[in-house]
Design a protein around this motif. Structure first.
Motif, short mmCIF file in Angstrom:
data_model
loop_
_atom_site.label_atom_id
_atom_site.label_comp_id
_atom_site.label_asym_id
_atom_site.label_seq_id
_atom_site.Cartn_x
_atom_site.Cartn_y
_atom_site.Cartn_z
N ILE A 130 -78.27 25.70 -63.16
CA ILE A 130 -77.58 26.75 -62.40
C ILE A 130 -76.10 26.79 -62.79
O ILE A 130 -75.52 27.86 -62.99
CB ILE A 130 -77.75 26.52 -60.89
CG1 ILE A 130 -79.22 26.72 -60.48
CG2 ILE A 130 -76.84 27.46 -60.09
CD1 ILE A 130 -79.54 26.28 -59.07
N CYS A 150 -83.99 25.23 -54.82
CA CYS A 150 -82.56 25.29 -55.15
C CYS A 150 -81.67 24.90 -53.97
O CYS A 150 -80.46 24.70 -54.15
CB CYS A 150 -82.18 26.67 -55.67
SG CYS A 150 -82.32 28.01 -54.45
N LEU A 163 -73.97 27.64 -57.28
CA LEU A 163 -75.02 28.26 -56.49
C LEU A 163 -74.53 29.55 -55.86
O LEU A 163 -75.30 30.50 -55.66
CB LEU A 163 -75.50 27.29 -55.40
CG LEU A 163 -76.61 27.76 -54.47
CD1 LEU A 163 -77.90 27.97 -55.26
CD2 LEU A 163 -76.83 26.76 -53.34
#
Length: 257
Positions: A130, A150, A163
């Motif tokens: 990510i 996630c 994120l």
């Protein structure tokens, strides 16, 4: 003062089933929490040994809602209380509980470069991927349903705030790729040298499971097989690259073109 119910809730969010049930996840540290706040993630509660830190991450107009008296979501705690809450070996001043955003089921955009993850299991790898996507300006990651969550605390921490910048979609990856009308790239041992191939500025880059690589069903849908060659194929070397490292090399080569 930290209540037993608050402690119980935060610690329960280590498990995916509880995150799903409550619709909440945990983030830690000024950088990660600050990036999520700036990106518009909704805080359920924020625990901090230094509440003043928030002023450097939020516009002054947003502070009253968090700092308000009764019902305020910012909760001062001691260092000892933070250690009880934290999932880190060395807690970092602040821990926040955020609402999980509503998931988006998107049709893959063939005009942009995206990443698809096929069964990535390790939270550290997912978090790093990510972060890599964020660095290389890739804004969407499609994940198979069996890819790690996630919102796992270890994933959130490994992203180091990235994120907040990436749209992550959990979906039936095979179905998504079957209807996709752009190039589908995959890193495979029987692929062609990535440094010798033409690479486009749009498409989907598929990265496979740490142990098994890209699954057979997804492999059949790959239109461009790529190989990251080792430096000296005539000598004994590592059997393979870590998937996060392979993702970084692949993304760098796409962007270099």
């Amino acid at each position: 003062m930290l209540s037993k119910n608050q402690l119980k809730l935060v610690r329960s969010l280590e498990l995916k089933k509880n995150r799903k049930k409550e619709g909440l996840f945990v983030a830690e540290g000024p950088k990660v929490v600050g990036d999520l706040l700036r990106a518009g993630y909704v805080p359920h509660s924020i625990f901090s040994t230094n509440p003043a830190y928030l002023s450097s991450y939020l516009p002054a107009s947003n502070l009253p809602a968090l700092l308000g008296g009764v019902g305020g979501r910012l909760l001062p705690i001691t260092d000892d209380e933070l250690r009880k809450l934290s999932f880190l070996q060395h807690p970092q001043e602040v821990l926040a509980v955020f609402e999980i955003p509503q998931s988006q089921q998107l049709t893959a955009n063939s005009q942009k470069l995206s990443i698809a993850l096929d069964g990535i299991q390790d939270p550290g790898n997912l978090g790093t991927i990510i972060r890599i996507a964020d660095w290389f300006g890739i804004t969407t990651i499609y994940c198979s349903e069996d890819t790690a969550d996630c919102y796992n605390p270890k994933v959130v921490q490994a992203t180091m705030g990235s994120l907040a910048h990436i749209n992550i979609v959990y979906t039936d990856l095979e179905a998504l790729l079957r209807q996709y009308d752009g190039p589908i790239y995959g890193t495979l041992l029987d692929g062609n040298d990535i440094y010798q191939q033409e690479l486009s500025s749009e498409g989907i880059i598929v990265m496979g499971n740490e142990g098994n690589g890209i699954s057979p069903a997804i492999r059949q849908l790959v239109t461009h097989k790529l190989l990251i060659p080792n430096y000296n194929p005539s000598s004994e070397t590592a059997e393979s690259l870590n998937v996060a490292i392979a993702t970084a090399i692949t993304c760098a080569e796409f962007r270099r073109r």
